[in-house]
Enzyme design. Structure first.
Site, short mmCIF file in Angstrom:
data_model
loop_
_atom_site.label_atom_id
_atom_site.label_comp_id
_atom_site.label_asym_id
_atom_site.label_seq_id
_atom_site.Cartn_x
_atom_site.Cartn_y
_atom_site.Cartn_z
N ASP A 121 33.33 38.01 14.79
CA ASP A 121 33.62 37.83 16.22
C ASP A 121 33.20 36.42 16.63
OD1 ASP A 121 34.09 40.33 18.48
OD2 ASP A 121 33.62 38.33 19.27
N SER B 37 53.17 42.68 31.00
CA SER B 37 52.24 41.56 31.29
C SER B 37 52.35 40.59 30.12
CB SER B 37 50.79 42.05 31.41
OG SER B 37 50.26 42.31 30.11
N HIS C 6 50.55 42.09 27.11
CA HIS C 6 51.33 43.08 26.36
C HIS C 6 52.46 42.39 25.58
CE1 HIS C 6 49.37 45.77 29.37
NE2 HIS C 6 49.29 46.55 28.33
N LYS D 189 51.47 41.22 22.25
CA LYS D 189 51.44 42.32 21.26
C LYS D 189 52.84 42.55 20.68
CE LYS D 189 47.07 43.66 21.69
NZ LYS D 189 46.10 43.56 20.61
N LEU E 48 40.25 54.69 33.37
CA LEU E 48 39.35 55.84 33.52
C LEU E 48 37.89 55.38 33.57
CD1 LEU E 48 39.09 58.87 33.83
CD2 LEU E 48 39.03 59.06 31.35
N ASN E 49 37.53 54.43 32.72
CA ASN E 49 36.16 53.89 32.77
C ASN E 49 35.88 53.32 34.15
OD1 ASN E 49 35.94 54.61 30.10
ND2 ASN E 49 36.00 52.53 29.28
N TYR F 60 46.32 52.31 42.07
CA TYR F 60 47.25 51.23 42.38
C TYR F 60 48.60 51.80 42.82
CZ TYR F 60 44.14 47.88 39.93
OH TYR F 60 43.08 47.10 39.53
N ARG G 68 49.91 44.77 40.28
CA ARG G 68 50.79 44.61 39.11
C ARG G 68 52.24 44.79 39.50
NH1 ARG G 68 47.68 46.90 33.91
NH2 ARG G 68 45.60 46.29 34.56
N1 LIG Z 1 40.37 49.18 24.91
C1 LIG Z 1 41.58 49.72 25.06
O1 LIG Z 1 41.77 50.65 25.84
C2 LIG Z 1 42.72 49.21 24.23
C3 LIG Z 1 43.96 49.87 24.34
C4 LIG Z 1 45.03 49.41 23.56
C5 LIG Z 1 44.86 48.33 22.70
N2 LIG Z 1 43.65 47.72 22.62
C6 LIG Z 1 43.50 46.60 21.68
O2 LIG Z 1 42.40 46.83 20.84
C7 LIG Z 1 41.74 45.61 20.52
C8 LIG Z 1 40.27 45.70 20.91
O3 LIG Z 1 40.16 45.95 22.31
P1 LIG Z 1 38.76 46.04 23.03
O4 LIG Z 1 38.94 46.87 24.23
O5 LIG Z 1 37.72 46.39 22.03
O6 LIG Z 1 38.58 44.52 23.51
P2 LIG Z 1 37.27 43.58 23.44
O7 LIG Z 1 37.60 42.35 24.17
O8 LIG Z 1 36.06 44.35 23.86
O9 LIG Z 1 37.19 43.27 21.88
C9 LIG Z 1 37.92 42.24 21.25
C10 LIG Z 1 36.91 41.42 20.48
O10 LIG Z 1 37.62 40.40 19.76
C11 LIG Z 1 36.90 39.20 19.89
N3 LIG Z 1 37.84 38.08 19.71
C12 LIG Z 1 38.88 37.73 20.50
N4 LIG Z 1 39.48 36.64 20.03
C13 LIG Z 1 38.80 36.28 18.91
C14 LIG Z 1 38.93 35.21 17.99
N5 LIG Z 1 39.87 34.27 18.14
N6 LIG Z 1 38.07 35.16 16.94
C15 LIG Z 1 37.10 36.09 16.80
N7 LIG Z 1 36.92 37.11 17.65
C16 LIG Z 1 37.76 37.20 18.70
C17 LIG Z 1 36.28 39.25 21.28
O11 LIG Z 1 35.16 38.39 21.40
C18 LIG Z 1 35.93 40.72 21.40
O12 LIG Z 1 34.60 41.00 20.99
C19 LIG Z 1 42.47 44.51 21.28
O13 LIG Z 1 43.41 43.91 20.42
C20 LIG Z 1 43.17 45.27 22.37
O14 LIG Z 1 44.33 44.60 22.79
C21 LIG Z 1 42.58 48.13 23.37
#
Ligand SMILES: NC(=O)c1ccc[n+]([C@@H]2O[C@H](COP(=O)([O-])OP(=O)(O)OC[C@H]3O[C@@H](n4cnc5c(N)ncnc54)[C@H](O)[C@@H]3O)[C@@H](O)[C@H]2O)c1
Length: 382
Positions: free
Chosen positions: A31, A179, A182, A185, A239-240, A255, A326
């Site tokens: 990270d 967005s 998205h 992705k 939800l959180n 929203y 949004r």
């Molecule tokens: N949390 C959700 O509900 C949810 C839903 C669908 C998809 N996702 C996907 O799951 C993944 C994780 O989500 P999350 O909620 O844990 O987010 P988060 O931001 O808590 O975790 C992502 C982590 O990646 C690290 N990071 C980002 N860019 C980086 C880089 N260039 N180098 C090293 N580390 C890097 C960030 O510091 C962070 O700790 C994401 O790709 C997110 O799009 C999450």
């Protein structure tokens, strides 16, 4: 297995690192603290502070005797990431390391530019690092159900068979994200599909819905092992956010009309899905796409569920529709398929009043930490 987790300090990455280490795998976590930096810059600090990744890994080892290797560095830096992959020789990489906030990606030019560069470059680099140093490694990439948008037809699991002028072929299911986040992705999926076709990599792209929860068997061991928990408009998932709004005594911020339907899942089921994906990998040269959620709810239904659970605890919760920041349909058809993980053996944890009550109780115990101005939308799509 040797499992490398990119984004290992994140909401999902940290519980995943502990889960796989506790299951006996060799785990590495990478990270660069981008999420901590952005949260601080946008005044979106989480409900409680968490130790940094190296400190968490030490605490976890002291508590459970399971080791996690830690690297602090930027996955958009190819020299750094490729060296980690070369040295660690992962059999699976779980790629969470992206900027995950839709509002952040829509805030201004700089945040949009960062989101695009960061998300595309981490994915591009991990594909190259696998190709160069670990071609047998299975890439498990976190995508989102938001890639599909809300089409007026059933949403298939990643692919669609098209019959056209007497011929037929299989294509990626059409994507139309709501967005820039998205959309990154969607672009990731295309990039992965291109390199799977070109190099014969094996990849799983997970179309995940919003995740809720903070308790896992490992995060329960010690408060210092809980994941980061955001309730703000930028990083908090719906939800959180509602849970913390109830704890703060603020009406839940629905929203617009609140008829937006999405597929949700418990953090425990994210862990289960990842384990199923990794222990049952696709074939070489296959891009497997799995829809990752367990239940669908409209925003109104979620708010009602939280309200009922709060009532069970003697807390009166209000719901207040507010202008939608949004640009999205507030009433729409939504019928996504969810068969892949069921076939792999997923046993879902449904959203029960007990699950909600435990989260509300915990948020109430931290009521003094809640900063109300972080709750209301500060970013508009327009
Ligand atoms: N949390 C959700 O509900 C949810 C839903 C669908 C998809 N996702 C996907 O799951 C993944 C994780 O989500 P999350 O909620 O844990 O987010 P988060 O931001 O808590 O975790 C992502 C982590 O990646 C690290 N990071 C980002 N860019 C980086 C880089 N260039 N180098 C090293 N580390 C890097 C960030 O510091 C962070 O700790 C994401 O790709 C997110 O799009 C999450």
């Amino acid at each position: 297995m040797r499992v490398l987790i990119l984004g290992g300090d994140g909401y999902l990455g940290w519980p995943t690192a502990m889960h796989f280490a506790a299951a006996g795998h060799d785990v590495g976590a990478v990270d660069n603290y981008a999420r901590r930096r952005i949260a601080s810059e946008t005044d979106s600090l989480p409900l409680f502070a968490t130790p940094d990744l190296a400190q968490r890994a030490q605490r976890f080892e002291a508590t459970s005797n399971h080791h996690i290797d830690v690297w602090i560095g930027d996955c958009t830096d190819y020299a750094f990431l490729s060296e980690v992959v070369r040295a660690f020789q992962p059999e699976a990489i779980i790629h969470f390391a992206e900027q995950p906030s839709a509002p952040y990606s829509m805030k201004d030019f700089a945040t949009a530019r960062f989101t695009l560069n960061n998300n595309l470059n981490t994915t591009f680099n991990v594909l190259w690092a696998i190709h160069e140093h670990a071609p047998q490694c299975h890439l498990v990439k976190l995508g989102t159900m938001g890639e599909y948008g809300t089409p007026n037809i059933d949403i298939e699991e990643g692919w669609i068979d098209i019959h056209h002028n007497g011929r037929q072929d299989r294509f990626l299911f059409p994507r139309q994200a709501g967005s820039l986040y998205h959309t990154t992705k969607v672009l990731d999926t295309d990039l992965i599909w291109f390199y799977v076709r070109t190099w014969g990599l094996k990849c799983t792209d997970l179309m995940q819905g919003p995740v809720y929860g903070l308790f896992t068997p490992q995060s329960r061991l010690d408060k210092a092992l809980l994941p980061n928990f955001h309730y703000d408009d930028i990083f908090g998932t719906v939800l959180n956010r509602f849970i913390v709004q109830v704890a703060a005594g603020v009406p839940m911020t629905v929203y617009g009309k609140g008829g937006q339907v999405r597929g949700y899942l418990n953090l425990l089921d994210t862990l289960q899905c990842l384990e199923l994906a990794i222990t049952r990998p696709p074939a070489d040269g296959e891009l497997r796409i799995l829809n990752q959620f367990t239940e669908t709810f409209s925003v109104n239904e979620l708010a009602e569920r939280v309200k009922d659970a709060a009532a069970g605890l003697g807390i009166t919760a209000d719901i207040k529709p507010i202008a939608n920041p949004r640009n999205e349909k507030e009433e729409h058809y939504y019928n996504p398929k969810f068969t892949g993980f069921k076939a792999l053996g997923l046993k879902p944890h449904p959203l029960t009043s007990e699950v909600l009550a435990e989260m509300i109780d915990y948020a109430v115990s931290l009521k003094d930490n809640i900063v109300p101005k972080r709750i209301f939308p500060r970013v508009s799509w327009n």
